[in-house]
Structure formats: C-alpha cells, structure tokens
Enzyme design. Sequence first.
Site, short mmCIF file in Angstrom:
data_model
loop_
_atom_site.label_atom_id
_atom_site.label_comp_id
_atom_site.label_asym_id
_atom_site.label_seq_id
_atom_site.Cartn_x
_atom_site.Cartn_y
_atom_site.Cartn_z
N SER A 555 0.86 -1.19 0.00
CA SER A 555 0.00 0.00 0.00
C SER A 555 0.88 1.23 0.00
O SER A 555 2.02 1.19 0.49
CB SER A 555 -0.91 0.00 1.23
OG SER A 555 -1.56 1.25 1.38
N TYR A 568 -2.92 -0.90 10.37
CA TYR A 568 -2.91 -1.22 8.94
C TYR A 568 -1.60 -0.77 8.30
O TYR A 568 -0.94 -1.52 7.59
CB TYR A 568 -4.10 -0.57 8.25
CG TYR A 568 -4.16 -0.78 6.76
CD1 TYR A 568 -4.68 -1.95 6.24
CD2 TYR A 568 -3.69 0.19 5.86
CE1 TYR A 568 -4.74 -2.17 4.87
CE2 TYR A 568 -3.74 -0.01 4.49
CZ TYR A 568 -4.26 -1.18 4.00
OH TYR A 568 -4.32 -1.39 2.65
#
Length: 678
Positions: A555, A568
């Site tokens: 990400s 996350y």
Amino acid sequence: MTNPTAAELIARSNRLGSDPRVTNYAGGNTSAKGTETDPVTGEPVELMWVKGSGGDLGTLTEPGLAVLRLDRMRALTNVYPGVEREDEMVAAFDYTLHGKGGAAPSIDTAMHGLVDAAHVDHLHPDSGIAIATAKDGEKLTKKAFGNKVVWVDWRRPGFQLGLDIAAIKEKNPKAIGCILGGHGITAWGETSDEAEKNSLWIIKTAEDYIAAKGKKAPFGRAVTKNAALPQDERRTKAAALAATIRGIASHDRPMVGHFTDSDEVLEFLASANAPKLAKLGTSCPDHFLRTKVKPLLLDVPANASVEKSIERLKELHDEYRKDYTAYYNKHATDDSPEIRGADPLIVLIPGVGMFSYGANKQTARVASEFYVNAINVMRGAEALSTYAPISDAEKFRIEYWALEEAKLQRMPKPKSHATRIALVTGAASGIGKAIATRLAADGACVIIADLDLEKAQAAAAEIGNSDVAIGLKVNVTDAAAIERMVQDALLAFGGIDIVVNNAGVSLSKPLLETTEQDWDFQHDIMAKGSFLVSKATAPVLIEQAMGGDVIYISSKNSVFAGPNNIAYSATKADQAHQVRLLAVELGEHGVKVNGINPDGVVRGSGIFAAGWGANRAKTYGVEEEDLGKFYAQRTILKREVLPENVANAVSVLTGPDLSHTTGLHIPVDAGVAAAFLR
C-alpha cells in the site's frame, strides 16, 4: 443455411465424439457426400463434407468442416506422384475446395474422398486399436469379425492409405469397415445412420471379443511393492513430488501439469509387465503425438521416501534425455525439423499415479486421457496376444513429419503468461479477483484462494473452466491450511510460478482506540499471512528451477503516514520490507520478488465494503459514496485507482518485459507525492 447432409454429419460426429469408448479428444474424422447447386453454373455439384484439420468430433460445428468438390478431389488420383511424394497432395486439396471459409482439409481427407461410400467414419476406439496393435492382429481381425471387417497393414496416414482402403472396399463388397494396423478403424455406409451403426458394431464386437477371449490378467501378476497407496497418502506424495517432476518435464520448455490417480493407471503401475509395456511406448499416432513415444517410469517401490524418489527421478530424467536424443539422432534426416525437446510428457509413479504435461492445462489433461487410452489398448492387445506397436522409425516419421511441423508452426503465438501458474490470495473479490482475471487473460492458469470457498469457486467459474481457473479455500493465518491449499494447487496444475500475496483486511482507528486484538488481527492476515504463504510456496519455486515471481500487494500507506491508521499501515510496512528481504534471499534461484503500492481502491473492494470505507470517509469528512472521488482529487493525476489498475501492474511485473527487476515497489496511486519512494 447448413446443408441437410452436413447437418446430419455434424450430429453423427457429435454423438461419436462424445463417447470416450469411440474415440479420443480431437481424434478421428468423419465425412458425408451429397449434392448442392453450384452458385456459378446453377447445376448440381457433388460435394464431400469432412472434419477439417485440428477439429474435435464431440464439439464439431459447421465451420470445422472442409467442403470439397468430389470430382476434383477424386481427379487428384490422375496426378498422384506416388507414396514418396504423397505429402504434396495435402496442398493439392486446397484446389478442390468448394466455396469459401471452412476448415483446412486434414491428412485423412483422401481416406474419405476415395472410398466409394456416401458416409465414412475413421475412429480411434481402444478396443479397435487393441486388435490393431496385437502381434497377430490380422488373424484376430478375421476371427473377431469374419468377412465384415478387413485388415489393412500399417501405413502412415495420407493419400496412399486412402487408395489402399478404397481398393480393399472394392475387393470386399460385404465389408463394412477395416482395422488399420497400429492405428484405428474405418467404417462406412450408404446412409449416415448405417455408417454410425457399423462403426459402433465394430467397436462393440471388438470389446466383446476381448472380454470373451482375453486373458484375465493381461498385465501379469500384481506387484505388492507397487500397489496403490491409500488415497490421502498418495496425494500427499504426489504433491511432494510435483515440483520436481514439473521441473523435469520443463527442462527444455515450460509446461503445465495434470495429475491423475485413476484405477486404470494405478492397476497398470502395480503390474509386473508395466516396465516392459511402458518401454514399448504408444502406437496410435494421436496417442504418441500427445504423450511422446514413451513415458518416464519411476522404478522405486511405492513406499519409497520422497527424497529417494526425487533422487531417482533426476537420474531417470538424465537417462530419458539421452535415450530420446539417441532416438532422434538415429532416425533424423537432413530435412527433419530440429528436436523439439527431450523431456517426458508422461511421468508414471507406481502406487501414486500419473503426471502429464502440455503447453496448457487442457493439453496436459488430454495427454493424460490419451495415455489412459494407451493403457486400455495395451490391456486388450496383451489379453488376446502380444502388444506390438508400430516401430520407432515409423513413430519418428510421424512425430517429425513436415506436415506435423507445419501444423505446429501455424499455431497462434503464445500469450505473455502462457504455461505460467498463478496463486492469488484473497482473490474472490476486489483487487485479487482483478489480478486473477488479468493473469488468466494473459494466458496463465490461476488459483483463486480465499477464505470463502463458495465465492472463490464462483470467481474461478467467471474466469473460465477448470483448465483455466480453480477456487480453493485458505485461511492465510493457518500454516496447515496454507499447506493444504498449496498441495491442491500442485495437483491441479503441476506447479506454481507466480504467488500474489493479496489477502488483506483493515480497521481504521487512531492509536488510542486500537486494541491489541485489532493489531494482531491485521498483522496475522497480512504480515504473518504473507510470510506463511511465501514460506509454503518458495520450496516449490526453488525445486522447479524455473524461476518465478512473488508479488506483495502492499500500500502507499507503507511509506505514507496517514491519520488513524496505525495497525494497517504498520503491517503494510512489514509487507514492504518482506519484499526487499525475499528479493535478496530468493534471487539466487531466479525468483523475483516485487511489491505494488496502491492508493485506496474503493470500487469492488471487499475491505472498503466491510467498514473500512465508512471509517476513512468519516476520517476525511466526506460521504462514503464520494470517497473514491476524494482520493482521486488528492492525487497528482486526479484519477481514481481501480482494481484493474493494480492488476495491470502485476501483469507487467510478472511478464517477460521486466525479467531483470526485483526488490521493486511500484506505486499505483495516481501520484501521491507524500508516498514517493526515496
């Protein structure tokens, strides 16, 4: 509008081709003769419709038929230059075609056109080939069929064989067909129904004769040490050997695999005569063109250790390559095509089963079916007599036939990911599904691995049949579940080339609201899960010795410090560094490891639909339905990132153009300056 004669032929062909007792996939051909009005002269013209080159009887449609003017086709006998130049007649068939379109005429066209019968079937039934390959096949033909079926000595398919069969039919007016030595059967009739009836009668009569007159143990005594292992044990061992065997079959060019442990295979491998019969190889041209002239047979007991089996397989592979190269050198002439590879396409493991290989899964599966046909042929021939296939010299003449080489050269160029097998986790939806879909479109076989089995199987079905995609259940936090998934993947396609660590989940919370359970939940699935999947698949990539790719869907948050995102983003940073670490560790084995850093992918995302989207929208003070637009507006390109954009990056990273790239992270974020890699 389809001519009634052609329609009747297609219906008959589909019935015959759908029965494995009658013929194998893409094997045999059928024809029908009839009349149409010539659009040029307005006069009736006699035509022949015949299955064209490369078609399959079971799925034959009108475009798969070649349509020839019968008068011109039969007139070719006046210019036939003799058996030494009979290959020239295939090109001559083009000058006999009627109309436009349709399929290219096959080498067997003469068999159909020259035989004086309205309808002709040429088929490859196991029972018929059993008699055709028996040492005393001619005598057996007379005993089994009387004067209704005539023996024809082996001759390579072509114009001369057509002339031979035509002459035999003329000399034997009571005959309804013939046994073609070493090859198959041909039957005829004045109506389509009669031809079909005659074909089926020959097949059934041969079956009944073998059953009534044949030995009860045609393969000899059962060998206890080669008896079939219990199902779970043999499948576990097959999976443990799969990577080694695929590497063996792919030494010269990459192959996709198929595994079968059918009763026919296990019985054959447990028999005393299996080594002798396997060494003799197959006989029917359709068989050995798919299976090579002979298989590789492992010669250690069924209960031998995996390590011992691998060691012996590698020794036998060296011997097989030397033997096949000697076969090529012995029979090749100055104008023979170059050797097409010296690796086996069929590998037999006593007590375990059979691995077969091809340029794609369908070809590998069909090769397996053909070798089962060959086992049935050997059983029938040995039951009645002695199995006596055509000579290696004749096999070579067909395997390296100029016409066969021309057919291979006409095949379309392989797609970028042909022969590659991709395992994608979290692939039932969103980014994972888009990646699997793209890789399949690029020619790869794909394994859709997901926690939800039903959704995984549904996603696989959307992509294609089981020759293209399968769905498997996996919990990436469970090492044992991952091992089971890898085993199933190996048994489905024979190996793994591409591993995409995509499975993910997210909770959007600030530090003070993030619990220990929140932290562990996300790290278990993404950081630990990626580690476990990479650890379970790396031995396969290494043992195959074919290189490979590991992709991490990380990400932009792995480098970008966004708000309310501690767990996350931290786990994505963990994944990002796994890429660098594994790139260094696996590089010596030719395995590339790269990562992709997407921005938030809203549309089609399971993560966003499960609450992440609502939380991020709240964090940024926008409506959830506007989150994708919000993300787009903060990028340099002002574009929303879609699952397909990530899939495109995976395709490029795993394709042929970035063969020297490893340890790289590719941003797929439409330009987020704060996430620029430094």
